[in-house]
Scaffold this active site. Structure first.
Site, PDB file in Angstrom:
ATOM      1  N   HIS A 121       6.066  55.092  32.263  1.00 58.30           N
ATOM      2  CA  HIS A 121       5.892  54.606  30.890  1.00 58.30           C
ATOM      3  C   HIS A 121       7.147  53.801  30.544  1.00 58.30           C
ATOM      4  O   HIS A 121       8.232  54.120  31.034  1.00 58.30           O
ATOM      5  CB  HIS A 121       5.795  55.850  29.997  1.00 58.30           C
ATOM      6  N   ASP A 198       9.674  63.297  32.953  1.00 53.63           N
ATOM      7  CA  ASP A 198       8.973  62.959  31.712  1.00 53.63           C
ATOM      8  C   ASP A 198       7.651  63.723  31.725  1.00 53.63           C
ATOM      9  O   ASP A 198       6.733  63.385  32.484  1.00 53.63           O
ATOM     10  CB  ASP A 198       8.756  61.439  31.678  1.00 53.63           C
ATOM     11  N   GLN A 201       2.863  63.606  29.492  1.00 54.87           N
ATOM     12  CA  GLN A 201       1.447  63.539  29.836  1.00 54.87           C
ATOM     13  C   GLN A 201       0.980  64.795  30.579  1.00 54.87           C
ATOM     14  O   GLN A 201      -0.213  65.003  30.752  1.00 54.87           O
ATOM     15  CB  GLN A 201       1.222  62.281  30.687  1.00 54.87           C
ATOM     16  N   LYS A 224       1.058  65.116  21.817  1.00 49.41           N
ATOM     17  CA  LYS A 224       0.037  65.010  22.866  1.00 49.41           C
ATOM     18  C   LYS A 224      -0.517  66.380  23.223  1.00 49.41           C
ATOM     19  O   LYS A 224      -1.368  66.509  24.085  1.00 49.41           O
ATOM     20  CB  LYS A 224       0.614  64.305  24.079  1.00 49.41           C
ATOM     21  N   CYS A 362       1.605  50.920  27.843  1.00 46.58           N
ATOM     22  CA  CYS A 362       3.066  51.022  27.947  1.00 46.58           C
ATOM     23  C   CYS A 362       3.501  51.198  29.397  1.00 46.58           C
ATOM     24  O   CYS A 362       4.496  51.887  29.668  1.00 46.58           O
ATOM     25  CB  CYS A 362       3.621  52.183  27.110  1.00 46.58           C
TER      26      CYS A 362
HETATM   27  C1  LIG Z   1       3.367  59.154  25.441  1.00 42.71           C
HETATM   28  C2  LIG Z   1       4.288  59.076  26.570  1.00 42.71           C
HETATM   29  C3  LIG Z   1       5.639  58.786  26.381  1.00 42.71           C
HETATM   30  C4  LIG Z   1       6.229  58.478  25.029  1.00 42.71           C
HETATM   31  O1  LIG Z   1       6.107  59.534  24.159  1.00 42.71           O
HETATM   32  P1  LIG Z   1       6.570  59.342  22.620  1.00 42.71           P
HETATM   33  O2  LIG Z   1       5.985  60.531  21.934  1.00 42.71           O
HETATM   34  O3  LIG Z   1       5.966  58.057  22.179  1.00 42.71           O
HETATM   35  O4  LIG Z   1       8.044  59.305  22.612  1.00 42.71           O
HETATM   36  C5  LIG Z   1       6.458  58.762  27.479  1.00 42.71           C
HETATM   37  N1  LIG Z   1       5.976  59.000  28.706  1.00 42.71           N
HETATM   38  C6  LIG Z   1       4.690  59.284  28.937  1.00 42.71           C
HETATM   39  C7  LIG Z   1       4.221  59.570  30.336  1.00 42.71           C
HETATM   40  C8  LIG Z   1       3.791  59.321  27.885  1.00 42.71           C
HETATM   41  O5  LIG Z   1       2.513  59.588  28.108  1.00 42.71           O
END
Ligand SMILES: *Cc1c(COP(=O)(O)O)cnc(C)c1O
Length: 404
Positions: A121, A198, A201, A224, A362
């Site tokens: 992302h 990260d 997801q 999420k 993104c």
């Molecule tokens: C949504 C997402 C982000 C960003 O999250 P925010 O809540 O917008 O800061 C970063 N990495 C992944 C894999 C995502 O799905």
């Protein structure tokens, strides 16, 4: 087992209509919907406890502080962190990554390397590019194959004593790929590199165990996983969080302030400058409670059923190509139909009450890799149904007839 009728009744938004049709919400990878239990936690906070925390001697302030710190303990248990002060409240994944990237400014030099995966992302690319610009370190990309899986052999060859940091997502938001993070973390640690994962997801589907993973940093967002927007967390190993300098200066993060010298507060407050999203933090805890009551094994089994069902149905549509066919996947399907721009499909689906995401999600480098402008992305949650998928497939066939 997921009792789908009961679960759907928890989500008031699923009762609404969009463009005269019952809402079918397949944009869960962008943000999830909010159950009544979480909405009630928001109402309860503002109805009973609203006050600033950690400062007041009065009852409301102390009660709000207790609730906020209880939420931190809840999150500590959920992620199995060793200490509660290893859980830093943030405004979300993006904030957490920037905090760590900023903190590494003083630790990197020219000649050092940081490795990023090809399926990140933007929020897990740009802060590191900025870090490399500041420090002269170089950014190297771990490639992926056409299925959307990382090339682990190449990764093994890229690692060296120059590697200082490795960062990648647990699950790709554009492809759904579940990365072999335990293996990646182990390999990176062998050359002494720190690892940031990260988890934005992954957390809606998987309960990560940060001690078992032995990960150095793990970041995620509440929105999420059935929680509110604007709140998330950074897990960091104590030894790293102690080493990193504070990210933002302000109230709450200090121990003593004079114009000559300021000393910083202990963890976790050192990284929590200013009045935080108090309600958000408390309600993040309520969202995690909600998901744990359903059970993550139940959630991921049910979502996997939806993924298999939808994949089979979609592949029957002539000219439809799915991007991201990794063996290990969450319930995300990115696809295009030959000869049609993804945006046009998204627009027609919206007219039929169906919410999907279109564009580069993104993750522009992934789209460049496949040589496409973007995809249509349908992402399913545990409150979606096979009947909704049937309606979606019918709508796609209709859109195809209208557009070709
Ligand atoms: C949504 C997402 C982000 C960003 O999250 P925010 O809540 O917008 O800061 C970063 N990495 C992944 C894999 C995502 O799905």
């Amino acid at each position: 087992m997921i009792d789908i009728e009961k679960v759907r009744a928890d989500f008031p938004i699923l009762k609404r209509q969009v463009n005269g049709k019952p809402l079918i919400y397949f944009d869960n990878a962008a943000t999830s919907q909010t159950p009544q239990q979480v909405i009630e936690a928001i109402v309860e906070y503002y109805s009973k406890y609203n006050a600033n925390i950690h400062r007041g001697v009065h009852a409301l302030s102390q009660e709000a502080t207790d609730l906020y710190e209880q939420a931190r303990l809840k999150l500590q248990r959920h992620f199995n962190a060793e200490h509660s002060h290893e859980i830093i409240f943030t405004s979300g994944t993006t904030h957490g990554i920037n905090l760590v990237a900023n903190g590494f400014s003083g630790f990197l030099n020219e000649g050092d390397e940081v490795l990023v995966s090809a399926m990140e992302h933007h929020s897990n690319i740009v802060p590191w590019q900025m870090l490399c610009e500041r420090t002269g370190a170089s950014l190297k990309v771990i490639p992926m194959n056409l299925e959307g899986e990382l090339e682990m052999n190449v990764f093994a060859e890229m690692l060296s004593e120059r590697t200082k940091l490795v960062f990648f997502n647990h699950v790709s938001n554009a492809l759904g790929t579940i990365n072999p993070i335990k293996h990646i973390i182990e390999s990176a640690h062998k050359v002494g590199a720190a690892v940031l994962v990260d988890g934005a997801q992954a957390c809606p589907h998987i309960k990560p165990n940060v001690q078992e993973l032995d990960v150095d940093f793990y970041v995620t967002s509440a929105h999420k996983m059935c929680g509110p927007t604007g709140v998330g967390l950074l897990y960091g190993k104590e030894k790293w969080l102690q080493k990193l300098p504070p990210y933002q200066g302000g109230g709450e993060m200090i121990s003593e302030v004079t114009f000559e010298k300021t000393t910083y507060a202990d963890l976790p407050h050192k990284f929590e400058a200013g009045t935080p999203n108090i309600c958000g933090g408390i309600v993040f805890g309520a969202a995690v409670d909600y998901m744990n009551a359903l059970g993550f094994a139940n959630i991921s089994n049910y979502e996997h059923e939806l993924l298999v069902y939808a994949t089979e149905a979609l592949l029957k549509i002539e000219g439809l190509k799915i991007y991201g066919t990794a063996k290990e996947k969450t319930s995300v399907i990115s696809f295009n139909i030959e000869g049609i721009h993804p945006y046009d499909i998204g627009t027609i689906l919206d007219k039929m009450g169906i919410a999907v995401r279109t564009g580069h999600h993104c993750a522009q480098p992934i789209m460049d890799f496949y040589g496409i402008p973007g995809t249509v992305r349908a992402s399913f949650a545990f409150y979606n149904t096979k009947v909704e998928i049937d309606t979606f497939v019918m709508a796609l066939n209709k859109a195809k007839m209208m557009l070709i």
